[in-house]
Design a protein around this motif. Structure first.
Motif, PDB file in Angstrom:
ATOM      1  N   ILE A  38       0.831  -1.351   0.075  1.00 22.79           N
ATOM      2  CA  ILE A  38       0.129   0.016  -0.033  1.00 22.79           C
ATOM      3  C   ILE A  38       1.020   1.168  -0.142  1.00 22.79           C
ATOM      4  N   ALA A  39       0.446   2.276  -0.553  1.00 16.29           N
ATOM      5  CA  ALA A  39       0.917   3.790  -0.536  1.00 16.29           C
ATOM      6  C   ALA A  39      -0.137   4.418   0.166  1.00 16.29           C
ATOM      7  N   LEU A  40       0.491   5.418   1.028  1.00 11.21           N
ATOM      8  CA  LEU A  40      -0.468   6.569   1.559  1.00 11.21           C
ATOM      9  C   LEU A  40       0.340   7.673   1.072  1.00 11.21           C
ATOM     10  N   LEU A  41      -0.629   8.776   0.337  1.00  8.18           N
ATOM     11  CA  LEU A  41      -0.060   9.855  -0.234  1.00  8.18           C
ATOM     12  C   LEU A  41      -0.297  11.003   0.743  1.00  8.18           C
ATOM     13  N   GLN A  42       0.684  11.572   1.437  1.00  7.67           N
ATOM     14  CA  GLN A  42       0.356  12.592   2.301  1.00  7.67           C
ATOM     15  C   GLN A  42       0.588  13.925   1.248  1.00  7.67           C
ATOM     16  N   TRP A 252      -3.181  18.341  10.819  1.00  4.44           N
ATOM     17  CA  TRP A 252      -1.864  17.665  11.576  1.00  4.44           C
ATOM     18  C   TRP A 252      -0.850  16.942  10.859  1.00  4.44           C
ATOM     19  N   GLY A 253      -1.259  16.106   9.818  1.00  8.04           N
ATOM     20  CA  GLY A 253      -0.514  15.501   9.030  1.00  8.04           C
ATOM     21  C   GLY A 253      -0.355  14.206   9.766  1.00  8.04           C
ATOM     22  N   HIS A 254       1.163  13.596   9.859  1.00  5.53           N
ATOM     23  CA  HIS A 254       1.284  12.502  10.478  1.00  5.53           C
ATOM     24  C   HIS A 254       0.631  11.115   9.942  1.00  5.53           C
ATOM     25  N   SER A 255       0.537  11.047   8.722  1.00  5.73           N
ATOM     26  CA  SER A 255      -0.205   9.821   8.097  1.00  5.73           C
ATOM     27  C   SER A 255       0.618   8.718   8.660  1.00  5.73           C
ATOM     28  N   LEU A 256       0.015   7.447   8.961  1.00  8.98           N
ATOM     29  CA  LEU A 256       0.515   6.479   9.478  1.00  8.98           C
ATOM     30  C   LEU A 256      -0.028   4.769   9.273  1.00  8.98           C
ATOM     31  N   GLY A 273       4.671  13.779   1.978  1.00  8.53           N
ATOM     32  CA  GLY A 273       5.431  12.551   1.857  1.00  8.53           C
ATOM     33  C   GLY A 273       4.742  11.283   1.588  1.00  8.53           C
ATOM     34  N   THR A 274       5.386  10.109   1.507  1.00  9.96           N
ATOM     35  CA  THR A 274       4.530   8.876   0.911  1.00  9.96           C
ATOM     36  C   THR A 274       5.156   7.734   1.895  1.00  9.96           C
ATOM     37  N   ILE A 275       4.014   6.797   2.560  1.00  5.86           N
ATOM     38  CA  ILE A 275       4.407   5.811   3.024  1.00  5.86           C
ATOM     39  C   ILE A 275       4.155   4.696   2.189  1.00  5.86           C
ATOM     40  N   ILE A 276       5.218   3.773   2.164  1.00  8.05           N
ATOM     41  CA  ILE A 276       5.000   2.476   1.275  1.00  8.05           C
ATOM     42  C   ILE A 276       5.086   1.270   2.309  1.00  8.05           C
ATOM     43  N   MET A 277       4.274   0.676   2.396  1.00  2.73           N
ATOM     44  CA  MET A 277       4.200  -0.500   3.466  1.00  2.73           C
ATOM     45  C   MET A 277       3.706  -1.785   2.867  1.00  2.73           C
TER      46      MET A 277
END
Ligand SMILES: NC(=O)CCC(=O)C(=O)O
Length: 311
Positions: A38-42, A252-256, A273-277
């Motif tokens: 999964i990618a979370l796009l902030q 607030w941001g801080h996707s997680l 930013g982007t989280i890849i998990m």
């Protein structure tokens, strides 16, 4: 957890296909897990809708290059957050420009997209709506924010979505690569019963596009994500827009991402930013087997049930 599956048997010895349905019990802790990236796009979101869309499309393609199969965007990825903006930025779904841009990006990149939320107009009503698109560009499902964000914290924040928006009336989940994923939008995260029903429906992950603020964000954002993950023993992902200190509503941001043990696996700060998990449902089965609270509930004493339709 025991599940029943039906297996279609086809006999190779006969010209005519013999179909026989048998049922098997199997333990989902024994190998029937699924894994996906999964990618979370902030995303940085501003007043210019065309720029917001172009940025979302660009980042969807970048996530694909990093191997993402499912890409999630934040609450109001195409518009600034604020009751003064909802009407002007609202679109019909699926015929507006934001739906068109995401449909096309999903198809071209060959990924599924959980398109955060956008202000939706239908007849004379406005909703805060999440859409899910498959890799062929089909609209898979729609979730309208069920709980409107109406709070008043003196000296902190006062917000009243219900001045402008109408709440949805259903609970929504979809299946991706055999994994059931439940959807909520931001304030929905505070409502345990909704999350519990999605968990009871078989969800292994809950995904919330959201935009907490500088009052409740530091207090509750991560706490709620970890609480939902720990209580329900499933994956939880929250996707926020990046912070814009000049905006009327500062996110607030801080996707997680939190795993089914309640552990924060990845977290961004307030910047884009982007989280890849990699999400593995084996972990769901592990914790549910080792701490079997799901089997130990006293439903003879209490329960959580639907009182209306499911989406
Ligand atoms: N957009 C939202 O629903 C914000 C919810 C929020 O900040 C909260 O504290 O809850």
């Amino acid at each position: 957890m025991l599940s029943r599956v039906q297996v279609l048997l086809i006999s190779p010895l006969k010209q005519s296909v013999t179909k026989s349905l048998i049922s098997l019990n199997f333990s989902t802790s024994e190998g029937l897990s699924a894994c996906f990236r999964i990618a979370l796009l902030q995303l940085q979101v501003g007043l210019d809708k065309a720029q917001n869309l172009a940025n979302a499309v660009k980042e969807i393609h970048k996530a694909k290059e990093k191997g993402a199969e499912l890409v999630a965007l934040p609450e109001f990825f195409n518009a600034p957050y604020g009751t003064q903006y909802f009407k002007d930025y609202a679109e019909e779904i699926p015929c507006g420009p934001s739906s068109a841009a995401i449909k096309c990006a999903a198809l071209e990149a060959g990924v599924w997209v959980v398109a955060g939320t956008m202000p939706e107009c239908q007849r004379d009503k406005l909703y805060n709506t999440c859409t899910v698109w498959d890799s062929k560009g089909n609209l898979v499902c729609v979730h309208r924010k069920l709980h409107l964000f109406d709070i008043d914290i003196p000296g902190g924040i006062k917000f009243k979505e219900s001045d402008v928006l109408t709440a949805g009336d259903g609970i929504t989940s979809f299946c991706f690569k055999g994994v059931k994923i439940g959807l909520g939008v931001c304030y929905d995260l505070r409502f345990f019963e909704m999350a519990q029903l999605m968990s009871k429906d078989g969800c292994s992950m809950l995904l919330y596009p959201g935009a907490f603020n500088l009052t409740t964000g530091p207090l509750h954002w991560e706490l709620l994500a970890r609480a939902r993950a720990n209580d329900l023993q499933l994956w939880v992902a929250l996707v926020s827009p990046a912070r814009d200190v000049k905006a009327k509503y500062v996110a607030w941001g801080h996707s997680l991402v939190v795993n089914p043990w309640g552990k924060v696996m990845q977290k961004l700060d307030e910047r884009p930013g982007t989280i890849i998990m990699d999400i593995d449902t084996k972990v769901v089965e592990q914790v549910r087997t080792q701490i079997p609270i799901r089997k130990q509930r006293r439903t003879d004493v209490y329960d959580t049930i639907y009182t209306t339709k499911k989406n």
